[in-house]
Design an enzyme around this catalytic site. Structure first.
Site, mmCIF file in Angstrom:
data_model
loop_
_atom_site.group_PDB
_atom_site.id
_atom_site.type_symbol
_atom_site.label_atom_id
_atom_site.label_comp_id
_atom_site.label_asym_id
_atom_site.label_seq_id
_atom_site.Cartn_x
_atom_site.Cartn_y
_atom_site.Cartn_z
ATOM 1 N N SER A 1 -1.655 14.416 -14.645
ATOM 2 C CA SER A 1 -2.799 14.266 -15.224
ATOM 3 C C SER A 1 -3.234 15.772 -15.784
ATOM 4 O O SER A 1 -2.747 16.547 -15.204
ATOM 5 C CB SER A 1 -4.015 13.816 -14.541
ATOM 6 O OG SER A 1 -5.120 14.074 -15.074
ATOM 7 N N TYR B 1 -8.929 14.965 -6.849
ATOM 8 C CA TYR B 1 -7.788 14.364 -7.819
ATOM 9 C C TYR B 1 -7.082 15.558 -8.418
ATOM 10 O O TYR B 1 -5.726 15.210 -8.735
ATOM 11 C CB TYR B 1 -8.655 13.873 -8.934
ATOM 12 C CG TYR B 1 -7.976 12.853 -9.985
ATOM 13 C CD1 TYR B 1 -7.453 11.660 -9.730
ATOM 14 C CD2 TYR B 1 -7.739 13.550 -11.219
ATOM 15 C CE1 TYR B 1 -6.661 11.094 -10.530
ATOM 16 C CE2 TYR B 1 -7.005 12.919 -12.246
ATOM 17 C CZ TYR B 1 -6.185 11.562 -11.664
ATOM 18 O OH TYR B 1 -5.551 10.907 -12.816
ATOM 19 N N ASN C 1 0.685 -1.331 0.167
ATOM 20 C CA ASN C 1 0.001 -0.047 -0.074
ATOM 21 C C ASN C 1 0.849 1.224 -0.039
ATOM 22 O O ASN C 1 1.655 1.530 1.036
ATOM 23 C CB ASN C 1 -0.955 0.054 1.197
ATOM 24 C CG ASN C 1 -1.865 1.183 1.333
ATOM 25 O OD1 ASN C 1 -1.711 2.191 0.740
ATOM 26 N ND2 ASN C 1 -2.779 1.142 2.096
ATOM 27 N N VAL C 2 0.994 2.053 -0.965
ATOM 28 C CA VAL C 2 1.835 3.155 -1.376
ATOM 29 C C VAL C 2 1.610 4.118 -0.188
ATOM 30 O O VAL C 2 2.577 5.106 -0.166
ATOM 31 C CB VAL C 2 1.844 3.676 -2.650
ATOM 32 C CG1 VAL C 2 2.498 2.577 -3.644
ATOM 33 C CG2 VAL C 2 0.637 4.028 -3.121
ATOM 34 N N ILE D 1 -6.916 8.517 -21.777
ATOM 35 C CA ILE D 1 -6.359 7.340 -22.260
ATOM 36 C C ILE D 1 -7.285 6.075 -22.262
ATOM 37 O O ILE D 1 -8.067 5.950 -21.343
ATOM 38 C CB ILE D 1 -5.092 7.030 -21.514
ATOM 39 C CG1 ILE D 1 -4.254 7.957 -21.163
ATOM 40 C CG2 ILE D 1 -4.354 5.753 -22.031
ATOM 41 C CD1 ILE D 1 -3.823 8.609 -22.646
#
Length: 253
Positions: free
Chosen positions: A151, A163, A62-63, A196
């Site tokens: 992004s 985000y 888990n980063v 993408i």
């Protein structure tokens, strides 16, 4: 730096863009350390990378958890004898408008849980993995490269307060690291993908996909390999650092 024989760690490497990057680099002879929370997906990607001609090993991590990240990057260096590059790709979405109101009454708010979940993975996770990758590079005396996936939404996108904030922060960290780590021979770069074609977009309604595609000047979504190709370019070009490569078909949000 050549991709062939380079030790490259990829977070979120079990599926999606991470898997595409891994397969692309495996075909070029990279040695891959793939990090993800989903062991089954990791195992699948490791097998595919080996079939493509590369060496790969999976690490369940888990980063957003400091102890797990520290242990994982230490294990990667022990298993591979060092680390040459990191692609900070792991990320999640918890979209929602800041608030909704009707007749002067607020009916819904973006929750702290939605905010924190995205910040933990998409920003803190990038910080922790970038830091530990740099530790391993410096202590092994190897020059390296850290590539952070941002992004097009970093400019601020409707319904993506969390985000957008995280992806903007990723770019700021990229520039800071390029300045701080250059003395150790470590470069820092970011890639800002547009829309993408992935499993996530494939699940969208056709009319939503059509509307989204019309916003893109090239009139098509990007392919995962086009992001992977950009990763390879950054790894191999030793004079790019502290910049964002936009791979978005010309769209501006």
């Amino acid at each position: 730096m050549q991709v062939k024989d380079a030790v490259v760690a990829i977070t979120g490497g079990g599926q999606g863009l991470g898997r595409s990057m891994a397969l692309y680099l495996a075909a070029k002879g990279a040695r891959l350390a793939l990090i993800d929370m989903l062991e089954d997906k990791l195992n699948e990607t490791v097998k595919l990378c080996e079939e493509a001609g590369g060496q790969a090993k999976g690490y369940v991590c888990n980063v957003a958890k400091e102890d797990q990240v520290e242990a994982t990057f230490s294990a990667i260096s022990q298993d591979f004898g060092g680390l040459d590059a990191l692609v900070n790709n792991a990320g999640i979405l918890r979209d929602g408008m800041l608030l909704k109101a009707q007749d002067g009454k607020v009916t819904k708010k973006l929750s702290l849980e939605q905010w924190q979940a995205v910040i933990d993975v998409n920003l803190t996770g990038v910080f922790l993995c970038g830091r530990e990758a740099a530790v391993q590079m410096i202590e092994s005396g190897r020059k390296g490269c850290i590539i952070n996936i941002s992004s097009v939404s970093r400019a601020g996108n409707f319904g993506q307060t969390n985000y957008s904030a995280a992806k903007s922060g990723v770019v700021a960290m990229t520039v800071a690291w390029a300045k701080e780590l250059a003395r150790y021979g470590i470069r820092s770069m970011a890639i800002a993908p547009g829309f993408i074609q992935t499993e996530m977009t494939a699940s969208m309604k056709p009319e939503a996909l059509e509307m989204m595609t019309k916003q893109i000047p090239l009139r098509r979504m990007g392919q995962p390999d086009e992001i992977a190709h950009t990763v390879a370019y950054i790894i191999e070009n030793d004079y790019v650092s502290g910049r964002v490569v936009e791979v978005d078909g010309g769209i501006r949000i």
